[in-house]
Design an enzyme around this catalytic site. Sequence first.
Site, PDB file in Angstrom:
ATOM      1  N   ARG A 129       8.102  23.875  35.884  1.00 38.33           N
ATOM      2  CA  ARG A 129       9.409  24.566  35.900  1.00 38.33           C
ATOM      3  C   ARG A 129      10.592  23.607  36.070  1.00 38.33           C
ATOM      4  NH1 ARG A 129       6.594  28.194  39.387  1.00 38.33           N
ATOM      5  NH2 ARG A 129       5.812  29.976  38.205  1.00 38.33           N
ATOM      6  N   LYS A 151      21.250  19.594  25.791  1.00 42.33           N
ATOM      7  CA  LYS A 151      20.588  20.460  24.805  1.00 42.33           C
ATOM      8  C   LYS A 151      19.231  19.844  24.502  1.00 42.33           C
ATOM      9  CE  LYS A 151      24.140  22.790  22.150  1.00 42.33           C
ATOM     10  NZ  LYS A 151      24.742  22.944  20.814  1.00 42.33           N
ATOM     11  N   GLU A 193      28.282  11.485  13.242  1.00 43.11           N
ATOM     12  CA  GLU A 193      28.457  12.268  14.483  1.00 43.11           C
ATOM     13  C   GLU A 193      29.646  11.740  15.284  1.00 43.11           C
ATOM     14  OE1 GLU A 193      26.840  14.991  15.226  1.00 43.11           O
ATOM     15  OE2 GLU A 193      25.032  14.920  14.011  1.00 43.11           O
ATOM     16  N   LYS A 235      32.302  13.939  24.529  1.00 41.22           N
ATOM     17  CA  LYS A 235      31.150  14.818  24.734  1.00 41.22           C
ATOM     18  C   LYS A 235      31.137  15.322  26.176  1.00 41.22           C
ATOM     19  CE  LYS A 235      27.178  16.745  23.529  1.00 41.22           C
ATOM     20  NZ  LYS A 235      25.950  16.468  22.831  1.00 41.22           N
ATOM     21  N   GLU A 245      27.628  26.497  25.986  1.00 35.40           N
ATOM     22  CA  GLU A 245      28.146  26.890  24.676  1.00 35.40           C
ATOM     23  C   GLU A 245      28.554  28.358  24.592  1.00 35.40           C
ATOM     24  OE1 GLU A 245      26.324  24.799  21.282  1.00 35.40           O
ATOM     25  OE2 GLU A 245      26.598  26.667  20.185  1.00 35.40           O
ATOM     26  N   ARG A 249      32.241  24.435  23.247  1.00 38.74           N
ATOM     27  CA  ARG A 249      31.146  23.536  22.865  1.00 38.74           C
ATOM     28  C   ARG A 249      30.655  23.833  21.443  1.00 38.74           C
ATOM     29  NH1 ARG A 249      25.941  21.346  26.381  1.00 38.74           N
ATOM     30  NH2 ARG A 249      25.150  20.027  24.703  1.00 38.74           N
ATOM     31  N   ASN A 253      29.396  21.816  16.775  1.00 37.13           N
ATOM     32  CA  ASN A 253      28.474  22.147  15.685  1.00 37.13           C
ATOM     33  C   ASN A 253      29.157  22.100  14.321  1.00 37.13           C
ATOM     34  OD1 ASN A 253      26.375  22.630  17.525  1.00 37.13           O
ATOM     35  ND2 ASN A 253      27.137  24.703  17.908  1.00 37.13           N
ATOM     36  N   HIS A 256      27.186  21.876  11.086  1.00 39.30           N
ATOM     37  CA  HIS A 256      25.772  22.115  11.382  1.00 39.30           C
ATOM     38  C   HIS A 256      25.220  23.355  10.690  1.00 39.30           C
ATOM     39  CE1 HIS A 256      26.363  18.923  14.203  1.00 39.30           C
ATOM     40  NE2 HIS A 256      25.158  19.016  14.699  1.00 39.30           N
ATOM     41  N   HIS A 260      22.190  22.229   8.806  1.00 33.86           N
ATOM     42  CA  HIS A 260      20.828  22.656   9.139  1.00 33.86           C
ATOM     43  C   HIS A 260      20.171  23.326   7.937  1.00 33.86           C
ATOM     44  CE1 HIS A 260      21.213  22.743  13.842  1.00 33.86           C
ATOM     45  NE2 HIS A 260      21.211  21.532  13.339  1.00 33.86           N
ATOM     46  N   HIS A 273      19.407  13.793   9.791  1.00 34.76           N
ATOM     47  CA  HIS A 273      20.218  14.851  10.400  1.00 34.76           C
ATOM     48  C   HIS A 273      21.724  14.564  10.243  1.00 34.76           C
ATOM     49  CE1 HIS A 273      21.469  17.890  13.274  1.00 34.76           C
ATOM     50  NE2 HIS A 273      22.141  16.964  13.929  1.00 34.76           N
TER      51      HIS A 273
HETATM   52  P1  NAD Z   1      15.421   9.865  15.432  1.00 37.63           P
HETATM   53  O1  NAD Z   1      15.234  10.126  16.843  1.00 37.63           O
HETATM   54  O2  NAD Z   1      14.408  10.350  14.474  1.00 37.63           O
HETATM   55  O3  NAD Z   1      15.611   8.294  15.226  1.00 37.63           O
HETATM   56  C1  NAD Z   1      15.843   7.804  13.933  1.00 37.63           C
HETATM   57  C2  NAD Z   1      14.850   6.694  13.553  1.00 37.63           C
HETATM   58  O4  NAD Z   1      15.236   5.486  14.210  1.00 37.63           O
HETATM   59  C3  NAD Z   1      13.429   6.972  13.959  1.00 37.63           C
HETATM   60  O5  NAD Z   1      12.571   6.483  12.958  1.00 37.63           O
HETATM   61  C4  NAD Z   1      13.268   6.143  15.226  1.00 37.63           C
HETATM   62  O6  NAD Z   1      11.943   5.778  15.492  1.00 37.63           O
HETATM   63  C5  NAD Z   1      14.095   4.950  14.905  1.00 37.63           C
HETATM   64  N1  NAD Z   1      14.661   4.228  16.031  1.00 37.63           N
HETATM   65  C6  NAD Z   1      15.194   4.755  17.156  1.00 37.63           C
HETATM   66  N2  NAD Z   1      15.752   3.789  17.888  1.00 37.63           N
HETATM   67  C7  NAD Z   1      15.549   2.629  17.236  1.00 37.63           C
HETATM   68  C8  NAD Z   1      15.930   1.287  17.476  1.00 37.63           C
HETATM   69  N3  NAD Z   1      16.696   0.946  18.514  1.00 37.63           N
HETATM   70  N4  NAD Z   1      15.538   0.345  16.601  1.00 37.63           N
HETATM   71  C9  NAD Z   1      14.821   0.686  15.499  1.00 37.63           C
HETATM   72  N5  NAD Z   1      14.471   1.944  15.188  1.00 37.63           N
HETATM   73  C10 NAD Z   1      14.836   2.896  16.057  1.00 37.63           C
HETATM   74  O7  NAD Z   1      16.833  10.453  14.912  1.00 37.63           O
HETATM   75  P2  NAD Z   1      18.263  10.581  15.587  1.00 37.63           P
HETATM   76  O8  NAD Z   1      19.215  10.531  14.470  1.00 37.63           O
HETATM   77  O9  NAD Z   1      18.441   9.664  16.722  1.00 37.63           O
HETATM   78  O10 NAD Z   1      18.242  12.046  16.197  1.00 37.63           O
HETATM   79  C11 NAD Z   1      18.162  13.193  15.381  1.00 37.63           C
HETATM   80  C12 NAD Z   1      17.718  14.349  16.233  1.00 37.63           C
HETATM   81  O11 NAD Z   1      18.692  14.557  17.248  1.00 37.63           O
HETATM   82  C13 NAD Z   1      17.572  15.640  15.492  1.00 37.63           C
HETATM   83  O12 NAD Z   1      16.337  16.217  15.825  1.00 37.63           O
HETATM   84  C14 NAD Z   1      18.704  16.496  16.008  1.00 37.63           C
HETATM   85  O13 NAD Z   1      18.384  17.863  16.026  1.00 37.63           O
HETATM   86  C15 NAD Z   1      18.895  15.954  17.379  1.00 37.63           C
HETATM   87  N6  NAD Z   1      20.241  16.145  17.927  1.00 37.63           N
HETATM   88  C16 NAD Z   1      20.331  16.665  19.167  1.00 37.63           C
HETATM   89  C17 NAD Z   1      21.572  16.829  19.740  1.00 37.63           C
HETATM   90  C18 NAD Z   1      21.674  17.336  21.146  1.00 37.63           C
HETATM   91  O14 NAD Z   1      22.784  17.591  21.615  1.00 37.63           O
HETATM   92  N7  NAD Z   1      20.589  17.466  21.860  1.00 37.63           N
HETATM   93  C19 NAD Z   1      22.723  16.468  19.048  1.00 37.63           C
HETATM   94  C20 NAD Z   1      22.596  15.927  17.772  1.00 37.63           C
HETATM   95  C21 NAD Z   1      21.341  15.772  17.221  1.00 37.63           C
HETATM   96  N1  GLY Z   2      25.401  18.283  19.605  1.00 45.34           N
HETATM   97  C1  GLY Z   2      25.986  19.542  19.899  1.00 45.34           C
HETATM   98  C2  GLY Z   2      26.046  19.843  21.343  1.00 45.34           C
HETATM   99  O1  GLY Z   2      25.582  19.086  22.157  1.00 45.34           O
HETATM  100  O2  GLY Z   2      26.524  20.878  21.723  1.00 45.34           O
END
Ligand code: NAD
Ligand code: GLY
Length: 368
Positions: A129, A151, A193, A235, A245, A249, A253, A256, A260, A273
């Site tokens: 939990r 998130k 972003e 942020k 949100e 917030r 998006n 998005h 998406h 993404h």
């Molecule tokens: P990712 O986590 O897939 O990383 C991208 C690639 O880079 C992967 O192949 C990873 O292994 C590689 N990588 C990571 N760090 C590295 C480094 N320092 N050196 C070499 N390679 C490296 O993609 P991302 O773009 O970081 O994240 C996308 C995800 O984030 C999506 O799933 C999206 O939904 C999510 N997201 C979440 C939020 C949130 O607020 N929680 C906001 C935006 C996006």
């Molecule tokens: N990336 C969108 C949020 O964190 O709300």
Amino acid sequence: MSELDTHTQVYRVDLGTRSYDIHIEPGCLDGLGKAMGDLFDTPSRCMIISNVTVATLYMAQVRNSLEQHGWQVSECILPDGERYKTMDSFSRIMDALMHARLSRNEPVIALGGGVVGDMTGFAAACYRRGIPFIQVPTTVLAQVDSSVGGKTAINHPHGKNMIGAFYQPRLVWIDPLVLTTLDIREIRAGLGEAIKYGLIRDAAFFDWMQQHMQRVQDLDAGDLSTMIHACCRHKAEVVMADETEQGIRALLNLGHTFGHAIESMTHYSEFLHGEAVAMGTLMAARLSEQLGYAGSGIEEQIRDCYQQAGLPTAIPNFSADAWLDAMGHDKKNIGDRIRYILLHNIGKAFVAEHVDPAAIRQLIHSYG
Ligand code: NAD
Ligand code: GLY
């Protein structure tokens, strides 16, 4: 941009009992063990969750830093990619946590990009939990956006991030130096972003991004730090104003709803993404112009910026029905209504909840 302070290294995300620091400092990866010592009374067990790519590059360094400060470290290494942001991976994390017998106060550390960060956070929210978790983001996207704000999620075949929770980390530990091993395409997707904050709430930052686009792509240390600082400040401000949100917030998006849909229609395999969100933002800009919310020219201005950032700007070709169907599964919708984040200007976004589907069909048809 108003005041760019490249020397400030810590922002406090003030959320009462869920408050935490965002620490930004080139080379700070080696300092994680000490920072964790300051956060928890007694070092005990912890687990680093990462993927095969990032673990190969940085696991040993992070592990050493923790062990030197008395932590007993276990690891969970997942396959790499958005397509593994699934219930299967979540189960693997749960199995590893059970196996390591982590107790309620023992933390997990997300070492990776947004995929690892989102999955780790969700696992931390669910295991017993809720156990503490630390974000150590290693992509541009994760350093400017996903590691802050709590998130957390995994995907479902019917939609992205459909299973998740708001669950704040206890610390966000950002070392911009780890970005030097990142692929240029990933760097550019992350810049999308960063540009987003300018579009939503800071026209001066949008201008700054345009002026420094080549230098941030070249990972110029000063400009990169300036950019990450500015984004984390934005942020943090948004999250402090609206953690779950209910209001502003949602503006984060921008792009998005369409983005998406692009990811889902292309089976998460064609675009990153950040690339999909950039294309989605161009669509939102065109829709804003089409509905008279923004003056003409805003889409072109944003496209110029994305082209400088090396982001894709050609919208993929699908039928209007396919678009509407894909967007109907977006979790940001309320009932049957699809919500759009639109623009009045660069720096001024708003939520539109009553967009006629006919306007979306017109938008889709405008791409031929
Ligand atoms: P990712 O986590 O897939 O990383 C991208 C690639 O880079 C992967 O192949 C990873 O292994 C590689 N990588 C990571 N760090 C590295 C480094 N320092 N050196 C070499 N390679 C490296 O993609 P991302 O773009 O970081 O994240 C996308 C995800 O984030 C999506 O799933 C999206 O939904 C999510 N997201 C979440 C939020 C949130 O607020 N929680 C906001 C935006 C996006
Ligand atoms: N990336 C969108 C949020 O964190 O709300």
